[in-house]
Write an enzyme that holds these catalytic residues in place. Structure first.
Site, PDB file in Angstrom:
ATOM      1  N   HIS A  82     -17.262  11.767  -2.314  1.00  0.00           N
ATOM      2  CA  HIS A  82     -15.902  11.267  -2.167  1.00  0.00           C
ATOM      3  C   HIS A  82     -15.073  11.814  -3.317  1.00  0.00           C
ATOM      4  O   HIS A  82     -15.496  11.765  -4.471  1.00  0.00           O
ATOM      5  CB  HIS A  82     -15.869   9.732  -2.208  1.00  0.00           C
ATOM      6  CG  HIS A  82     -14.475   9.203  -2.161  1.00  0.00           C
ATOM      7  ND1 HIS A  82     -13.798   9.026  -0.970  1.00  0.00           N
ATOM      8  CD2 HIS A  82     -13.597   8.880  -3.146  1.00  0.00           C
ATOM      9  CE1 HIS A  82     -12.578   8.589  -1.229  1.00  0.00           C
ATOM     10  NE2 HIS A  82     -12.425   8.486  -2.541  1.00  0.00           N
ATOM     11  N   ASP A 104     -10.184  -3.851   3.685  1.00  0.00           N
ATOM     12  CA  ASP A 104      -9.640  -2.859   2.758  1.00  0.00           C
ATOM     13  C   ASP A 104      -8.438  -2.168   3.366  1.00  0.00           C
ATOM     14  O   ASP A 104      -7.456  -1.884   2.685  1.00  0.00           O
ATOM     15  CB  ASP A 104     -10.708  -1.822   2.386  1.00  0.00           C
ATOM     16  CG  ASP A 104     -10.067  -0.664   1.634  1.00  0.00           C
ATOM     17  OD1 ASP A 104      -9.557  -0.923   0.528  1.00  0.00           O
ATOM     18  OD2 ASP A 104     -10.007   0.460   2.164  1.00  0.00           O
ATOM     19  N   ARG A 107      -1.114  -2.854  -0.917  1.00  0.00           N
ATOM     20  CA  ARG A 107      -1.022  -2.343  -2.291  1.00  0.00           C
ATOM     21  C   ARG A 107      -0.054  -1.166  -2.369  1.00  0.00           C
ATOM     22  O   ARG A 107       0.674  -0.996  -3.350  1.00  0.00           O
ATOM     23  CB  ARG A 107      -2.410  -1.906  -2.785  1.00  0.00           C
ATOM     24  CG  ARG A 107      -3.332  -3.088  -3.064  1.00  0.00           C
ATOM     25  CD  ARG A 107      -4.773  -2.620  -3.160  1.00  0.00           C
ATOM     26  NE  ARG A 107      -4.947  -1.558  -4.118  1.00  0.00           N
ATOM     27  CZ  ARG A 107      -5.854  -0.589  -4.016  1.00  0.00           C
ATOM     28  NH1 ARG A 107      -6.698  -0.540  -2.999  1.00  0.00           N
ATOM     29  NH2 ARG A 107      -5.935   0.336  -4.930  1.00  0.00           N
ATOM     30  N   SER A 164     -12.140  -0.648  -3.134  1.00  0.00           N
ATOM     31  CA  SER A 164     -11.615  -0.051  -1.903  1.00  0.00           C
ATOM     32  C   SER A 164     -12.465   1.161  -1.494  1.00  0.00           C
ATOM     33  O   SER A 164     -12.940   1.264  -0.360  1.00  0.00           O
ATOM     34  CB  SER A 164     -10.158   0.363  -2.149  1.00  0.00           C
ATOM     35  OG  SER A 164      -9.699   1.222  -1.151  1.00  0.00           O
ATOM     36  N   LYS A 215     -15.853   1.228   1.601  1.00  0.00           N
ATOM     37  CA  LYS A 215     -15.923   2.132   2.751  1.00  0.00           C
ATOM     38  C   LYS A 215     -17.177   2.991   2.682  1.00  0.00           C
ATOM     39  O   LYS A 215     -17.853   3.214   3.689  1.00  0.00           O
ATOM     40  CB  LYS A 215     -14.672   3.016   2.809  1.00  0.00           C
ATOM     41  CG  LYS A 215     -13.457   2.237   3.299  1.00  0.00           C
ATOM     42  CD  LYS A 215     -12.167   3.017   3.182  1.00  0.00           C
ATOM     43  CE  LYS A 215     -11.681   3.093   1.758  1.00  0.00           C
ATOM     44  NZ  LYS A 215     -10.306   3.394   1.525  1.00  0.00           N
TER      45      LYS A 215
HETATM   46  N1  URA Z   1      -8.452   5.701  -2.087  1.00  0.00           N
HETATM   47  C1  URA Z   1      -8.898   4.572  -1.481  1.00  0.00           C
HETATM   48  O1  URA Z   1      -9.586   4.633  -0.475  1.00  0.00           O
HETATM   49  N2  URA Z   1      -8.557   3.386  -2.026  1.00  0.00           N
HETATM   50  C2  URA Z   1      -7.803   3.289  -3.128  1.00  0.00           C
HETATM   51  O2  URA Z   1      -7.547   2.192  -3.570  1.00  0.00           O
HETATM   52  C3  URA Z   1      -7.338   4.460  -3.741  1.00  0.00           C
HETATM   53  C4  URA Z   1      -7.685   5.671  -3.202  1.00  0.00           C
END
Ligand code: URA
Length: 437
Positions: A92, A171, A178, A193, A197
């Site tokens: 990621h 999320d 947010r 967050s 995932k």
């Molecule tokens: N990417 C995400 O998936 N969540 C965040 O809070 C910031 C970047």
């Protein structure tokens, strides 16, 4: 009854908000309740926004971040790759300008016989999205069912597709909130967050590419390090093998910023060529991903040279409906920016180049906007290069020449030209590695 209280609920959101506002700590039960009731719509957006701001200002303990992550995972489905006969390893990136690493990386790692389930997103703002880039390939589709993902991991070894809305829906809701309440940049919220995932995705191993610098959303390296350490700890607690690379996003990665042009550059890497920085980050990330699943010292450069990674790329594009030999879209309008004097390229501001490409149409302002796949910027130089007056510095590509004026506005000062002979110390691309304790 006090407003905001309900006799059938064990907690009142307002009490939890007040406690966090005053620097207190939330219990596991309270966090589970809050996330569950927010997902169900009982706790309102205005209350969750206040809580996000309280967390932004007061922070969270490691146990609270762990609980928040687990509660968001529990809000949706979990993928299960245990039926595959090979280990899964993923990466990621926190996102950057010209960051197309996933494109050559997925096939490269999969060419070693491991499975790479790369569930990705679309771009918003100045950083591009992997799916937007791949959708430049005629016919390629991002939406796959869970059964198709499993079949492709088995047969091709890798998949890059849209993360289904079933993964961590809490999320999804919180992130959108947010985004409009100035609370994106809180480390506990970002870490939970991203990791909710990735853990829900069910990968065995994960390498995090955490960016710092002008084009990153974290900015200073200290904050990127703190985010990386938090995420590595969260993954480790959840039984995922995780490590992180802290990498520079001061200057754009590679020469191409956009969508179709980034696919072209990625294919060059898969053909054994490509820009040195893209190759370095692809190779180092691949090594990390393979080492985490028990394949240390893999000859990753060899698989770029001998076409093994390219073979997987072609199979992957075809499996998702694309034609790897189809011409990629080219923009009808170009605008060249040339050096006004002799000099040395001292710096390129990744953020300004990202905004410039976005204004040309390569990115979107709202989630529902389309992107223009042929739009973007091709750099002709990198920091440290000497140029003569009149040499090409970069080319803008757009569907419509009206786009150039606004893009050029945001590119003002994006490329710093020093006096001829200036020594330029180029920041190392990979600044640090963070491993689980
Ligand atoms: N990417 C995400 O998936 N969540 C965040 O809070 C910031 C970047």
């Amino acid at each position: 009854m006090t407003k905001g209280r309900n006799v059938t609920e064990p907690y009142a959101a307002v009490d939890l908000i007040r406690r966090k506002r005053d620097g207190g700590v939330l219990t596991t039960d309270e966090i589970n309740w809050l996330v569950d009731r927010y997902t169900a719509g009982f706790v309102g957006d205005e209350q969750m926004a206040a809580m996000a701001m309280a967390i932004f200002l007061r922070g969270m303990e490691r146990r609270e971040i762990h609980d928040l992550t687990q509660a968001m995972i529990a809000s949706g489905e979990r993928m299960d790759f245990s039926s595959l006969s090979k280990p899964t390893t993923d990466k990621h990136s926190t996102g950057g300008v010209g960051d197309k690493i996933t494109l050559p990386l997925m096939p490269l790692v999969a060419s070693f016989g491991v499975a790479v389930p790369q569930l990705s997103g679309r771009g918003l703002g100045h950083t591009g999205g992997t799916l937007d880039k791949l959708e430049s390939i005629p016919g390629w589709r991002a939406e796959l069912s869970n059964a198709e993902i499993l079949q492709q991991l088995d047969e091709v070894g890798g998949v890059i597709c849209a993360a289904g809305s079933g993964l961590a829906p809490a999320d999804k809701k919180l992130y959108a909130l947010r985004d409009i309440t100035g609370t994106v940049e809180a480390i506990p919220l970002i870490a939970s967050s991203i990791m909710s995932k990735k853990i829900a995705e069910g990968t065995d191993a994960l390498v995090l590419d955490v960016k710092y610098g002008a084009g990153s959303f974290m900015g200073a390296i200290e904050r990127s390090r703190e985010l990386a350490e938090t995420m590595v700890a969260l993954g480790t607690d959840a039984g995922v093998k995780v490590s992180a690379l802290i990498t520079s996003m001061e200057a754009p990665l590679g020469y191409a910023i956009g969508n179709a042009n980034e696919v072209r550059e990625s294919v060059e890497v898969l053909a054994g060529g490509g820009p040195a920085d893209i190759v370095e980050l692809t190779v180092e990330t691949a090594r990390e991903m393979l080492a985490l699943v028990g394949i240390p010292d893999a000859d990753v450069e060899g698989h770029l040279r001998d076409g093994k990674a390219m073979d997987v790329w072609r199979k992957f594009v075809i499996a998702q409906g694309g034609d790897p030999d189809a011409p990629l879209p080219v923009a009808p309008e170009q605008h060249e920016v040339r050096a006004e004097r002799d000099g040395v390229v001292v710096a390129q501001d990744a953020y300004k180049f990202g905004v410039g490409a976005w204004r040309l149409g390569a990115g979107r302002a709202r989630a529902a906007d389309p992107v223009v796949h042929s739009a973007g910027i091709d750099l002709a130089v990198k920091p440290g290069d000497a140029v003569r007056k009149g040499d090409l510095l970069y080319t803008l590509h757009a569907e419509n020449a009206d786009r150039f004026a606004l893009a050029l506005d945001s590119l003002d000062g994006a490329l710093e030209l020093g006096e001829p002979g200036t020594e330029v110390s180029v920041t190392p691309l990979i600044a640090e590695r963070i491993q689980a304790n």
